[in-house]
Structure formats: C-alpha cells, structure tokens
Design an enzyme around this catalytic site. Structure first.
Site, short mmCIF file in Angstrom:
data_model
loop_
_atom_site.label_atom_id
_atom_site.label_comp_id
_atom_site.label_asym_id
_atom_site.label_seq_id
_atom_site.Cartn_x
_atom_site.Cartn_y
_atom_site.Cartn_z
N GLY A 73 0.86 -1.09 -0.06
CA GLY A 73 0.02 -0.15 -0.03
C GLY A 73 1.07 1.40 -0.07
CB THR B 232 1.58 3.23 -4.81
OG1 THR B 232 2.62 2.52 -5.01
CG2 THR B 232 1.20 4.09 -6.27
CB SER C 103 20.56 -13.71 8.95
OG SER C 103 19.89 -14.02 7.61
CE LYS D 137 16.30 -12.21 8.36
NZ LYS D 137 17.27 -12.25 8.88
P1 ADP Z 1 2.90 -0.75 -3.45
O1 ADP Z 1 2.94 0.40 -3.94
O2 ADP Z 1 3.38 -0.99 -1.82
O3 ADP Z 1 3.58 -1.90 -4.04
P2 ADP Z 1 0.16 -0.49 -3.90
O4 ADP Z 1 -0.02 0.59 -3.18
O5 ADP Z 1 -0.08 -0.62 -5.16
O6 ADP Z 1 1.34 -1.32 -3.23
O7 ADP Z 1 -1.25 -1.48 -3.31
C1 ADP Z 1 -1.58 -2.49 -3.65
C2 ADP Z 1 -3.02 -2.73 -3.39
O8 ADP Z 1 -3.25 -3.05 -2.07
C3 ADP Z 1 -3.80 -1.52 -3.78
O9 ADP Z 1 -4.82 -1.78 -4.54
C4 ADP Z 1 -4.04 -1.02 -2.22
O10 ADP Z 1 -5.44 -0.40 -2.55
C5 ADP Z 1 -4.29 -2.43 -1.62
N1 ADP Z 1 -3.70 -2.09 -0.14
C6 ADP Z 1 -2.49 -2.39 0.28
N2 ADP Z 1 -2.62 -2.07 1.67
C7 ADP Z 1 -3.86 -1.64 2.02
C8 ADP Z 1 -4.42 -1.34 3.20
N3 ADP Z 1 -3.55 -1.23 4.42
N4 ADP Z 1 -5.72 -1.17 3.22
C9 ADP Z 1 -6.33 -1.12 1.91
N5 ADP Z 1 -5.98 -1.46 0.84
C10 ADP Z 1 -4.64 -1.72 0.72
#
Ligand code: ADP
Length: 773
Positions: A302, A304, A664, A707
């Site tokens: 999440g 992004t 590790s 881990k």
């Molecule tokens: P990253 O940038 O970390 O690779 P993204 O932001 O693209 O990941 O997230 C991938 C998907 O997972 C998105 O659709 C996002 O809405 C969802 N997501 C990830 N974490 C959460 C969270 N804590 N609550 C709601 N949705 C999440």
C-alpha cells in the site's frame, strides 16, 4: 462546382517532422462536375470542360463588345505593370506576357497575381463566360492600381515598395490552383500569432518570457519545412502549457486527513501516524521545506496508495513517476534541444500532465535507479529533491529555471540498500512492513472485495466470501508480504462468479428453473456440476441462487488445487534439514537448508547460488561443529569425531535459482549440520535466524519483523532469534507475538537446545553417560 484542371509538374516535400508538401501545377482549363462517382479514397467525378474550347475563343459573343472589354482590360493591365519596377525580371516577363498571350487568358492570370481575396478568386473561376470574367476582373485591376497610386504617394522611396506589393508573388502562381495552400499558410501564420499572444499572456517567469520571445522571433523567419520549425514550435507550446503560476489551493485539515487515511487503509498504524505528523507540521508552518518521505517495504503493502491518499487529503493533483530501470539522467533532467527527438524530463512532463505547480509527485521505486554511461539519474534527483535548490530546477530541454518548491515529493522503495547514500540522506525512511494474516483478512473484506465487486459489476447480494475462505486464499494460494496476489485471486473469483451470474440472468427467462435449489446455498459452484441439475443444455447448468457462496470447494474449482501447503513438517522428516528465515526486498521468507553427507575426502559442496558471505557462514558452521564435535558427541559415518574424515558434505539452499547472501543463515546451517551428524530431527515448527562467530556466539541480524511475519505465515510456532534482537520484537503486533514462542539465543548452545526436542547438549550428555554405564 467549377474547378480548375491542372497538371502536376513537380512535388517536393517530406514527411518529417510533419508532412509538408509543395505542389507545382500548371493550370489547363475550367471544368464543371457533372456527377461525383466516388469520394474515397479520393474523389472521382465525371466532368465537362468549360473553356479553352474553340467556341469560346471564336465565340458567339459579339466580337465588338468583347474586343472593347478586352482592350480596356489590356490597358489597365499595362498601366498596372508599368507602375512596377521593370528591372525586376518577373515584372519584365509579365509585361511581355501581356503582349504575347491571347487576351482571353489575361483575366485568369492577372487575378492570380494581384491582391485579391479567395472569395474573389473563386468568383472569377466561376465566371465561365468570358464577357462576365472581363467585367468582374476590371474593377479588381482598378482597385489594385488605385492602391498602388496611394502607396506611391505616401511612400517616397517608392520603387522598393512597389516591388513588394505585387512582384512578391512568385511567377509560379500563374495557375489557378493555389487556394488551399494559401489558406494553410495563412492558418499557420495565425497559429504563430496565437502562440505569441499566449506567450505574452501566460504567467511565465521573466527569464522564460525572454527566451520564448526570442524563439518566436526565430520561428517567424523560419520556413516551415525546416526540421527546426517543428522543434521550436513544440518547445514554445510546452512553455505555454507549463503551470508557471497555476496551483490548486490546499485544503488541509488534520481531522479530515485522519479520516481519509483511515478510510482508505486498514492497519499500517505507524505509517499513518507519521504521515499525519508530517501533514500537521505542514498545516502549522505552511511551507514545504522538510524531509522527503520515503516509504520502504515489500510490494503490495500500500505504499503507492498511501501516496495517493495524501494527495487526496491535501486536495492536490497526484502524479506517479516510475523510476524503476531509469538509467539515464536525461530521463529526469531532459535532453538538450540540440538533439533530434529531444524532450523534457519526467519531472517537467509530469507538471505538464497535471497542469498545476503544486502536485504530489510519487517517485516510485527509487531503489531501482540504475547507473549507466549516460550519467547517474540519482544525482539528477538530488537536485530535484533538495529544498534549497529545487526552486530553480533547470531542465535541459527548457533551459530556464522552473520552481519546484511547491511540489510535494514522496518516494517509495523496496529496500534502502540500493538507494544511493546521498539520496537516502535527503529522505526520511518509513518502514512499511508486511501484513499479518488477520490484517490481510480485514483488508480483503474492507477494501479489496468491495473494490473487486465494483470492478466486475457484482453486488454483495450476488456473491458471499466468508472470512474462512479469505483465510484459505491467504494461506494456501498466496505467500506474500503484501496483498497484491490476494487481490488478483479475489479478482479471479469475481470473474468466475460473474460468468455464473450472467448465465443466471440469461436463464431467468425460463421460470421453471427459478425455484430449484436448497435454502442454504452452500457449495453452489460445485453443485452446478452435479447430475441433479439436468438442464436442457449440458454445459449451462441450473442458475445458481444468490448469493453465490464461495467455500473451499468453490475455491478449488476456480483457483485450482492449493499452491502452498501449510504443513512444513513433512520436509523435516529426516535429519539434515532445518528452517531458516531470510529477508528479501519482497518481504520475509522461510528457507529450508538441506545437508547430506557421503564418503569422500572432506570436501564441502555448496549449492543454491550463494554469495560470499553465505559461503563463509557455511565454513564457519563446519569449523565450529568440528571443534565441538566431542562435546556434542557428533561423529561421522565411521564413528570418528573428525567430522570431515573420509566424508564429503553437501549443503543446499533451495530455491536454487534465487541468489542468496547475508550472514543470517549461520545458525540454521549449524542446526542443520548438527541434525545431520547426530541423526536427530530438528523440531518441525522451529525457524531461526542469526549470524554466528567462530567461538559460537550469535550476533544480531536485520529484518526481524519481516522474518517473524514470514514464519507466522508459514504456520511455524517457535522462532530462535539473536538475543540482541529482542528490541525488534516490540514492533510486532501483539496477536502475532501471542501465536509464537520466541527463543532469544546468545550462543549456539542455546540455539541447538531450542531447535531439538528435549534439548541438544543435555541429551547428548545423557546419551554419553548412558553409554558409559
Ligand atoms: P505498493 O506500492 O506498496 O507496491 P500498492 O499501493 O500498489 O502497493 O497497493 C496494492 C493494492 O493493495 C492497492 O490496491 C491498495 O489499495 C491495496 N492495499 C494495500 N494495503 C492496503 C491497506 N492497508 N488497506 C487497504 N488497501 C490496501
């Protein structure tokens, strides 16, 4: 409906930078369209020739009248030409033409030379009758003569100017067909004028305005066919489009921000807290100088989408700049305009896209910048991110400074290890760890499932996914730190259900099927396959009742057999296997270490693409075991305490295709070898991590949180970590900690004791005593 037939004499031009052609034609005669035969790909018509026919020259017209008219016309024409500078060759030629050409050709020729509007030219073209044509052209000639007279009066230096008024029109225009070209030219000229107007009215900086005005001056003098024309024009258009002074108004309210963040994301408390602090400072201090936030964590956690939420809370535009694989600094800073195909860098491009100068820019994957011969993009980013410098960021393409100080930059990365230190120094790293199973279930039900339903046009009344099913997907179909694969699997389920729902709707027209089915609608997807649902067509089973419940059978039908097995114990059913914990940029992972021994000459073979550090760990582990073999009663196959005597050892680290390195795995290798030489099984639910020293101490390692989560995901129960990593346990969620037993080991004795049922050293000593008795 009257046109000019012409012969194309020459075609010049090119397709680059934009198609631009010049056509040289010789006019032949007028024609009239009788019938249009086809329009595409080019018009074809039946035409009738209208002039240059004998009947017109000899004509039915009374010779006298026409003779009078033509004589009058000839006089005016001569008067006009003689007002011009005869030393200009084109004028002299024109004078000769007046005498040599048949009189009836003169109106057409002179109309194309003198200053007339397109409308007037068309009227002359339409005048098929010679008499009419002469009558219409004479006033035009008179007008031109009057104009010239006026001009000669006002300007003293008359000869030069006269030339310009008429003779500037080149003689190749002695044809009828230059109307569209004329218009196009005028249009282009208009465009340039418009562009200039836009430049003058835009709010660009003084420096930029100066450069632009200089460029537009050059542009006006440039022929369009020059490649540089298009380049300069593109440049000027970009300059006008850039949001020099345009910004959105921040609407920051911390309480609302908290609600937006909480609504959009479940869990990630630490990250949300830090983001709120950051925003609060922004609200109080109303200036953007501060550290750049950098979210570091595995994919799909999440990062992004938090960036997007920040933009939402601030009411700003959001733009993502993917930096993965960028290896050319001009990607960031643009190419100089001297290059063909040069363009601005991604920062300026982004600003043009969003159209305001204060967006949120998400610099995605800063850890994946690469270096190459074309310079180091990280160095270019330094300038962008430095609040002291970025108010005058100079893109090579623009070549004037642009103020980036209002842009809010956020970076994301999978690991800090590969971010260049100078860049890392500019950023405040916030770790975003992977999720626990419970968090994933919540995220799935609160966010992912509703999102997928909407994407597939389904409603909660049509599909029901209970929490156990989600847990099943998480544990048996995915093994990841984030939720991306989970999201995909949910998408696959929705697709499958969408098919069923669509089929059901199709069938609803047949009422006899509507009542069929049980009240509690379990296992519908599998039920569909049952023979009881004898339907009229074999493949279209009975329409399922709503909501379609997704249980384990349905899961298997849709996603196939489970990909991961919860049971790791099966792999620990013989001596010489132990489970280690590894950290990768994709999150934590469990790692099996396997060892076997065979007759040989004391060789150690290592496979599984190991780095230098890992190889050293393996040597350390063997040395330590050899030196402690007596203490633990470890022997080789022939009973000797020299473990390598006549014995070869092979250590393997699956998966063999992935490169592994780091210290590790030390404790895992020791445990694995101890199991091999003692013939005892390592406990099946133990995982471990820790660096070792030659004297048997266990040193702390990194990535404990990831881990531990990986071990938890894999269903392990006991985790051996170095004693000095105790502080890292505080970051782990309480419910995860509850499920696990942590063993804090300061030395290898403690590790071995914890890894084997009933302890290792103690048991060994007992056996030793037993044997003595
Ligand atoms: P990253 O940038 O970390 O690779 P993204 O932001 O693209 O990941 O997230 C991938 C998907 O997972 C998105 O659709 C996002 O809405 C969802 N997501 C990830 N974490 C959460 C969270 N804590 N609550 C709601 N949705 C999440």
């Amino acid at each position: 409906r009257i046109g000019t037939a012409a012969l194309a004499v020459q075609v010049v031009g090119s397709n680059w930078p934009k198609p631009h052609y010049t056509l040289l034609v010789t006019g032949l005669c007028r024609f009239q369209i009788l019938q249009l035969l086809k329009e595409k790909p080019y018009p074809v018509a039946e035409v009738q020739q209208l002039d240059r026919l004998e009947q017109f020259t000899n004509g039915h017209k009374s010779e006298e009248e026409l003779g009078e008219l033509s004589e009058q016309f000839y006089k005016y024409a001569v008067q006009l030409v003689e007002m011009l500078d005869m030393s200009v060759p084109a004028v002299a030629k024109l004078r000769r033409l007046l005498d040599n050409l048949p009189r009836e050709a003169l109106p057409d020729i002179l109309t194309s030379i003198i200053r007339t509007t397109n409308q007037e030219k068309l009227q002359i073209l339409d005048a098929v009758r010679l008499e009419e044509r002469f009558k219409m052209t004479i006033p035009l000639l008179v007008r031109q003569i009057e104009g010239l007279k006026l001009l000669q009066k006002t300007r003293k230096s008359k000869q030069d100017d006269d030339k310009r008024v008429v003779a500037i029109r080149p003689s190749r225009r002695i044809s009828h067909g230059s109307i569209t070209e004329d218009e196009e030219e005028e249009e282009d000229h208009d465009d340039v004028v418009m562009l200039e107007k836009k430049i003058r009215t835009s709010s660009m900086s003084e420096q930029a305005l100066k450069v632009c005005l200089k460029e537009i001056k050059r542009l006006k003098k440039m022929p369009q066919s020059m490649p540089e024309y298009a380049l300069t024009r593109n440049y000027l258009e970009l300059m006008v489009e850039l949001p020099w002074n345009k910004s959105t108004k921040d609407r920051l309210e911390i309480r609302a921000a908290r609600i937006v963040l909480d609504n959009d994301h479940y869990a990630m408390e630490k990250l949300k807290k830090r983001v709120l602090e950051y925003l609060a400072v922004r609200q109080l201090k109303n200036n953007l100088k501060g550290p750049i936030l950098c979210f570091v964590g595995p994919p799909g956690v999440g990062k992004t989408s938090v960036g997007r939420s920040i933009a939402k809370t601030l009411g700003r535009e959001f733009h993502r700049i993917a930096l993965g694989g960028v290896c050319d600094q001009s990607d960031i800073r643009g190419h100089r305009r001297t290059y063909v195909g040069s363009m601005p860098g991604r920062i300026i491009n982004g600003l043009k896209t969003v159209g305001v100068n204060n967006p949120v820019f998400l610099l995605d994957e800063v850890d994946k910048l690469a270096k190459s011969l074309q310079g180091d993009p990280a160095a270019a980013l330094l300038e962008v991110l430095d609040p002291e410098q970025n108010h005058s960021f100079t893109d090579h393409y623009l070549n004037v400074a642009f103020d980036l100080s209002q842009v809010l930059f956020i970076a994301t990365a999978n690991t800090t290890a590969t971010i260049p230190p100078a860049l890392l120094d500019r950023m405040e790293v916030i770790q975003v760890p992977g999720y626990t199973q419970e968090e994933k279930i919540e995220i799935a039900h609160r966010h992912l499932i509703p999102k997928q339903l909407e994407l597939h046009g389904l409603t909660p009344q049509q599909i029901q996914i209970p929490q156990v099913t989600t847990l099943g997907i998480i544990t048996r179909y995915t093994r990841e730190a984030g939720v991306r694969a989970l999201d995909r699997k949910l998408g696959a389920i929705c697709r499958a259900v969408a098919v069923k729902v669509a089929e059901g709707q199709h069938k609803e027209a047949k009422p006899d099927r509507a009542e069929v089915g049980e009240e509690d609608c379990k296992e519908h997807v599998t039920e569909d396959a049952k023979p009881e649902s004898i339907s009229d067509t074999a493949d279209l089973a009975l329409p399922p009742e709503m909501p379609i419940l997704i249980d384990f059978h349905a899961l298997k039908d849709i996603l196939g057999p489970p990909m991961y097995d919860m049971e790791v114990s099966e792999r620990l059913n013989q001596p010489g296997v132990a489970i280690g914990l590894a950290w990768t940029p994709l999150g934590g992972e469990i790692m099996f270490v396997e060892a076997s021994r065979m007759d040989g000459e004391g060789q150690l073979t290592l496979t599984g693409q190991l780095g230098e550090v890992m190889k050293e760990s393996a040597h350390l582990a063997i040395s330590w075991l050899r030196s402690n073999a007596k203490r633990y009663q470890l022997t080789n196959a022939s009973g000797s305490f020299d473990l390598l005597d006549n014995t070869d050892i092979h250590l393997h680290f699956p998966a063999g295709a992935v490169t592994k390195d780091g210290p590790s795995a030390g404790v895992t290798i020791v445990t694995c070898l101890a199991s091999l030489f003692s013939g005892r099984l390592v406990c099946s639910d133990v995982a471990m991590t820790g660096e070792i020293t030659l004297r048997g101490l266990v040193l702390p390692v990194g990535g404990i949180k990831d881990k531990v989560l990986a071990a938890h995901r894999a269903g392990l129960k006991r985790i051996i970590i170095p004693q000095r990593n105790e502080k890292d346990l505080e970051e782990i969620a309480a419910h995860v900690r509850q499920d696990l037993t942590f063993v804090l080991a300061g030395c290898l004795d403690e590790v071995l004791n914890a890894a084997f049922d009933g302890g290792f050293a103690v048991k060994a000593r007992l056996e030793h005593l037993n044997s003595k008795l």
